[in-house]
Design an enzyme around this catalytic site. Sequence first.
Site, PDB file in Angstrom:
ATOM      1  CE  LYS A  35      -0.241  -0.417   4.996  1.00  0.00           C
ATOM      2  NZ  LYS A  35      -0.843  -1.219   6.060  1.00  0.00           N
ATOM      3  NE  ARG A 130      -6.362   0.874  11.805  1.00  0.00           N
ATOM      4  CZ  ARG A 130      -5.163   0.646  11.270  1.00  0.00           C
ATOM      5  NH1 ARG A 130      -4.257   1.601  11.273  1.00  0.00           N
ATOM      6  NH2 ARG A 130      -4.861  -0.514  10.737  1.00  0.00           N
ATOM      7  CE1 TYR A 255      13.846  31.243   5.036  1.00  0.00           C
ATOM      8  CE2 TYR A 255      13.845  28.875   4.600  1.00  0.00           C
ATOM      9  CZ  TYR A 255      13.750  30.186   4.148  1.00  0.00           C
ATOM     10  OH  TYR A 255      13.541  30.423   2.822  1.00  0.00           O
ATOM     11  CG  MET A 303      10.394  23.573  -0.464  1.00  0.00           C
ATOM     12  SD  MET A 303       9.417  24.714  -1.467  1.00  0.00           S
ATOM     13  CE  MET A 303       8.340  25.442  -0.237  1.00  0.00           C
TER      14      MET A 303
END
Length: 359
Positions: A35, A130, A255, A303
């Site tokens: 998956k 679940r 940053y 990024m």
Amino acid sequence: MTRPTQLTIDKKALQHNLQRVRDFAPQSHVVAMVKANAYGHGIAETVSAFADTDAFGVCCIEEADVIRQHSRSARVVLMEGVFTTAELSHASKASYDIIVHHQQQIDMLEKSNLVKPLRVWLKVNSGMHRLGIAPESFAESLARLKACANVQPDIILMTHFADADEPEKPTTNQQIQVFNTLSAEHTFAKSLANSAAILSRPDTHVDWVRPGIMLYGISPFANKIGRDFDLMPVMHFHSELIAIQSCKKGDAIAYGGRWVCPEDMLIGVVAVGYGDGYPRHAKDGTPVLVKGKPTQLVGRVSMDLLTVDLRNIAEPKIGDTVTLWGNDLPIEQVAIGADTIAYELTCTLTPRVPRIVIG
Ligand SMILES: *Cc1c(COP(=O)(O)O)cnc(C)c1O
């Protein structure tokens, strides 16, 4: 110049890891869990490496269709079952197995008129809360499936563990007991084990095991790595130094200036960031290799870039290889640095990163 960031996917390692599943659970059939694009490794490459698995497990019909394009005969199990009656007829035509985890899916099966009956896995909620039929409704659900003309007679009974990766907790034993009590009187095939249970609970292997993370060479246990179980990492994530900064004591890096140089030193700038899937929440100190030598992430991940400490790297230069994870740097250790699990790191890589398949 081509940006040097890339993923290498090792098909030999996939095959080796499937063999390790067979070594651990020699009596069981295997549903190879592919998956989420084979946990981010690439579903097409992974399916071709696993030609001799007994079945594939996917999340949804779109993923199943990708496998069908590569193999007309592979057995494919839809782990969430179907969502609509249209999907039910699609699954029947394509011969997908479906998991039934909810009464409404049984209603759909009873109301449809399918070209071929389906193979059904009945999922019981044994304590994870679940997906799964409640234990109280199990007998009735099974009786309805047995009576349904759209269901093949060889139903499989299954459940899923919440805490198999934490063997010291009592939950797995409790779940096994709930499941065994419900399934004991039935001769149907049974399935319980994910990777953690394959590695630690032989008593749960029974007819079908469902390995996911171990196929990719990764340990499901937080305090272990794949190599501890003779698993081979499949994914290798590399980039290069594309700049080197001579910084002074007190200079703040990247940053927000999260990391401040404690002395005059070199900082390496690496061409990878969260836009590639390297986790932005990785902390200072997360391990990174430069030219194969261990060092650390310093400063916030951007990024497209991240910054590393070059103090203990001899004669660093632009173009030096940087290993984000893979051989010699277990992804499990990077996951700890990013306060997450390796599953999330491999699944959230982005399509920007070119992939090379070897083996
Ligand atoms: C994903 C999944 C697995 C595999 O779990 P791993 O921890 O990756 O081995 C097994 N069973 C079900 C139902 C799953 O959804």
